[in-house]
Design an enzyme around this catalytic site. Sequence first.
Site, PDB file in Angstrom:
ATOM      1  CB  SER A  33      -0.958   0.012   1.192  1.00  0.00           C
ATOM      2  OG  SER A  33      -0.243  -0.155   2.394  1.00  0.00           O
ATOM      3  CG  ASP A  47      -4.530   3.651   8.685  1.00  0.00           C
ATOM      4  OD1 ASP A  47      -3.348   3.413   9.022  1.00  0.00           O
ATOM      5  OD2 ASP A  47      -4.888   3.697   7.498  1.00  0.00           O
ATOM      6  CG  HIS A  98      -2.614   3.120   5.378  1.00  0.00           C
ATOM      7  ND1 HIS A  98      -2.833   2.138   6.317  1.00  0.00           N
ATOM      8  CD2 HIS A  98      -2.490   2.496   4.191  1.00  0.00           C
ATOM      9  CE1 HIS A  98      -2.855   0.959   5.725  1.00  0.00           C
ATOM     10  NE2 HIS A  98      -2.632   1.142   4.436  1.00  0.00           N
TER      11      HIS A  98
END
Length: 429
Positions: free
Chosen positions: A145, A397, A400
């Site tokens: 990612s 999160d 990210h």
Amino acid sequence: MGVTSLLKGHSNSYSLNKKLFLPFSVYAPYALFALLLIALFRLSFHPFSSSINQSPVSFSKEGNVYENPCNYSNGKWVHDRDGPLYNGTTCGTIKEGQNCILHGRPDLGYLYWRWKPRKCRLPRFDPNTFLRLLRNKHIAFVGDSIARNQLESLLCMLATVSKPNLVYTSGADNKFRRWHFDSHKIVVSVYWSPFLVRGIEKSETGPNHNEVYVDSVDERWGADLVHIDMIVLSIGHWFLHPAVYYESGSVLGCHYCNGLNHSEIGFYGVMRKAIKTAFKTIIERKGANHGDGIDVFLTTFSPSHFEGQWDKFGACPRTKPYRKGEKRVEGMDAEMRVVDVEEMETAKLNAKKFKGRLRLETLDVTKLSLLRPDGHPGPYMYPFPFANGVHDRVQNDCVHWCLPGLKLKVSSGAKARLAHGSGHLAWPE
């Protein structure tokens, strides 16, 4: 479902029977592309010099290129009055979980910092410059990612001056996509490949661990190398997961494989082998063929910032960067970075025999991303998580990055341009 290349009639299909899970790492995208511009300039004139983070290119007002003993990764985050090039409502390619503005994050201070190296002049990322440099080229982002978020950020910034057209999509969660910029005949692709080498990911119906084949490249991107002019590799966090590793057809060992009769070997050496296999494949396939070669970039490991359990309120609560001396690169973060840097230096030596056709650089982002605990979605990975009050249990999160997010610039008027055909770089003030 298969993954089929749309480039020049080239076609390959690979099984996607296993569910592709959400990867765990993304990187500070604004800073990446400012460094990428510098690296592009550098590779054009010094294809086998040291990393841009150790011996970068600088620019004089007269447009000359000269060496400046400066480390781009050595600096600090400083306040910046200018906001990002785009926002959460003006770009349609932001993954929902990273669209912090649209999800109601109340503090926007994280958007107003820029990375300032201690002794280097860096341009702010300029979409027009990037498009000119990549005219008629195919740039591919390959990895987990990190690669996907880099791609989405790039598309958002380029879209401020030129519209990207989605021409291909495949795989769960659209993990294989391709866009075309008609204005400059540029192809931009993303390839989901969290190990760079062949891997079978854990699933609800199969083993509860990944299977990684360290000496076999992932052909979902490897098969398209002949059509790729620039490749950005980004991996790391998926190697932390439970896995069984294979080499030469036999079990090499495993990581966190309780209940299996395999030797625990950790993951540093395995990640090193995977990167080595990826570089070996690129060098063999692009060096052996006649053509324009390839530019290869490897981004170093981007640390996470969990300060508690991932599903509890306040897991990554900070709203400002770390101050000088408050945090340093150490432990696993440092070890992962060392693997990246050392394997890139080895690959440069192996590519020398091709006399400049293969140009390789490390994008060292570990420190600048480590110092930004405020840049993550946290609970705002979901829309308005506290609309019904604050609860003790909330998913966070802290790996990210929000998009738009961290950025790097020198001054509001600084732009870098390539003086075509003149053999030097110009820097207008």
